[in-house]
Write an enzyme that holds these catalytic residues in place. Structure first.
Site, mmCIF file in Angstrom:
data_model
loop_
_atom_site.group_PDB
_atom_site.id
_atom_site.type_symbol
_atom_site.label_atom_id
_atom_site.label_comp_id
_atom_site.label_asym_id
_atom_site.label_seq_id
_atom_site.Cartn_x
_atom_site.Cartn_y
_atom_site.Cartn_z
ATOM 1 N N TYR A 123 33.941 -53.945 -11.009
ATOM 2 C CA TYR A 123 32.971 -54.852 -10.408
ATOM 3 C C TYR A 123 32.212 -55.748 -11.385
ATOM 4 C CZ TYR A 123 33.935 -52.391 -6.112
ATOM 5 O OH TYR A 123 34.571 -51.876 -5.010
ATOM 6 N N PHE A 412 26.707 -43.531 -1.325
ATOM 7 C CA PHE A 412 26.804 -44.158 -0.019
ATOM 8 C C PHE A 412 28.141 -44.888 0.088
ATOM 9 C CE2 PHE A 412 24.406 -46.910 -2.908
ATOM 10 C CZ PHE A 412 25.108 -48.103 -2.855
#
Length: 412
Positions: A123, A412
């Site tokens: 990322y 998450f």
């Protein structure tokens, strides 16, 4: 690229989720976990990449609030469920989803995007920087003892059903959120994640257990620990493992009482935890830190979607008046010079034509944003250029968190 990006429709969920599971190895998700995932993710905040009638890419974004230095809870897109089919790798599918998603996040008025990366190399090219680290521990409880602070013996511990005390535990968690950057305000429904107790979560251990900490009077709970125990036996006898999943406490005595309890559970010889703050207080109480199996790993990756709004939303440990020359080819609206003026009371960050004091990419700015990564260390690595003598030291001190190391309490 021949794929089409579109917002997830309600009827597309099963196909979309199946592609996600396949991208992560193809294991089936327990029904309760799958249902909870669907209930927590707003379909309007999810993208699918489609090649004809086949879903070949997924990306979602939870609606979060993340604590920043100073205690404010800033809107953030919690990037999640990102996957690309192995048949469609290296075709620009991920890049197109990331570009579209960040444009959407900007349109939603959220200055931050955050994620936990399955592979940390992915990322950075999209402007995400590692902003928090987590501490993994494996404490040899046959050799390690705690020296606890005064008042620890005044804390009363008792076992409790995790579901029955959930609300009281959530109140403790809520008290903790403003105190540490990187923590997530628990949105409705997210408390149920804490109770997931499938075979995958147990991994051969017991059902989820909970112990709560109390004191006499009307104060209510002052802490809690959720954990599982995996029994085991070796040549020397009992060798069970305590697997800690969550622990929060409102003061040092409650914190110490819970950790002392975990280290003293009968028929066990170790306590294992995979996501704890790097500045855990009990590290200063142990008799032998070398037998605690410490391991530090990257955790929350942060992306500044709107540089001005993000930098203006936090406070600064020391006064700063800096012009930052920001490079951001992936989100060009962030490119250029920004004047940051702030202190412990607040800040503003606006575009300027003044000469720059520091030059850096949005990725390095994101790493330093929560105060856990030093701009000075990034400068020493050649990732930040000092254009005015003394500016790097000023910025590094100002950006540091003045309270606690930033920490993400759950994935998450």
């Amino acid at each position: 690229m021949t794929t089409e990006l579109r917002v997830l429709g309600k009827d597309d969920w099963n196909v979309w989720y199946a592609n996600l599971l396949r991208a992560f190895g193809g294991m089936r998700a327990p029904a309760e976990e799958r249902d909870l995932d669907e209930s927590l993710l707003d379909h309007g905040r999810a993208l699918g990449a489609w090649d004809g009638g086949q879903c070949v890419g997924t990306a979602g974004a939870f609606d979060f609030r993340v604590t920043v230095p100073g205690g404010a809870a800033v809107p953030a897109a919690g990037v999640t469920m990102v996957g690309v089919a192995a048949t469609h790798r290296r075709r620009g599918v991920l890049t197109s989803m990331m570009r579209r998603q960040l444009a959407d996040v900007r349109s939603w008025g959220e200055p931050l995007a955050v994620l936990v990366a399955s592979e940390p190399a992915i990322y950075g090219r999209f402007g995400y920087g590692v902003a928090t680290h987590r501490l993994g521990v494996e404490v040899d409880t046959t050799r390690v003892r705690l020296s606890v602070p005064p008042g620890t013996d005044d804390v009363r511990l008792r076992y409790a059903d995790p579901a029955e005390v959930l609300d009281a535990c959530e109140a403790v968690y809520a008290r903790r959120v403003p105190e540490r950057p990187g923590m997530l305000v628990r949105r409705p429904g997210w408390e149920q994640v804490e109770l997931l107790d499938t075979d995958r979560h147990r991994a051969g251990g017991s059902p989820l257990q909970c112990v709560v900490a109390e004191r006499d009077g009307d104060e209510g709970l002052v802490g809690y620990a959720r954990f599982r125990v995996k029994p085991d036996w070796g040549p020397g006898g009992a060798a069970g493992v305590v697997r800690l999943s969550a622990l929060e406490a409102v003061d040092p005595a409650a914190h110490a009482a819970l950790w002392r309890f975990l280290l003293d559970i009968d028929l066990t010889s170790s306590v294992v935890a995979y996501r704890r703050p790097v500045d855990e207080p009990w590290l200063h109480m142990v008799s032998d830190v070398r037998r605690c199996g410490l391991r530090v790993q990257d955790d929350l990756h942060v992306r500044l979607v709107e540089v001005g709004a993000a930098l203006g939303a936090r406070t600064y440990q020391a006064p700063v008046d800096l012009v930052l020359e920001v490079e951001d080819a992936f989100c060009p609206w962030n490119e250029g010079r920004w004047r940051l003026v702030g202190d412990a009371r607040g800040a503003s960050c606006e575009r300027t034509e003044r000469a720059a004091d520091l030059a850096l990419s949005v990725r390095e700015l994101a790493s330093a944003y929560l105060g856990g990564v030093s701009l000075a260390s990034l400068g020493a690595a050649g990732r930040v250029r000092e254009l005015r003598p003394g500016a790097l030291a000023e910025a590094s001190v100002g950006f540091c968190s003045s309270t606690a190391a930033p920490w993400l309490p759950h994935s998450f």
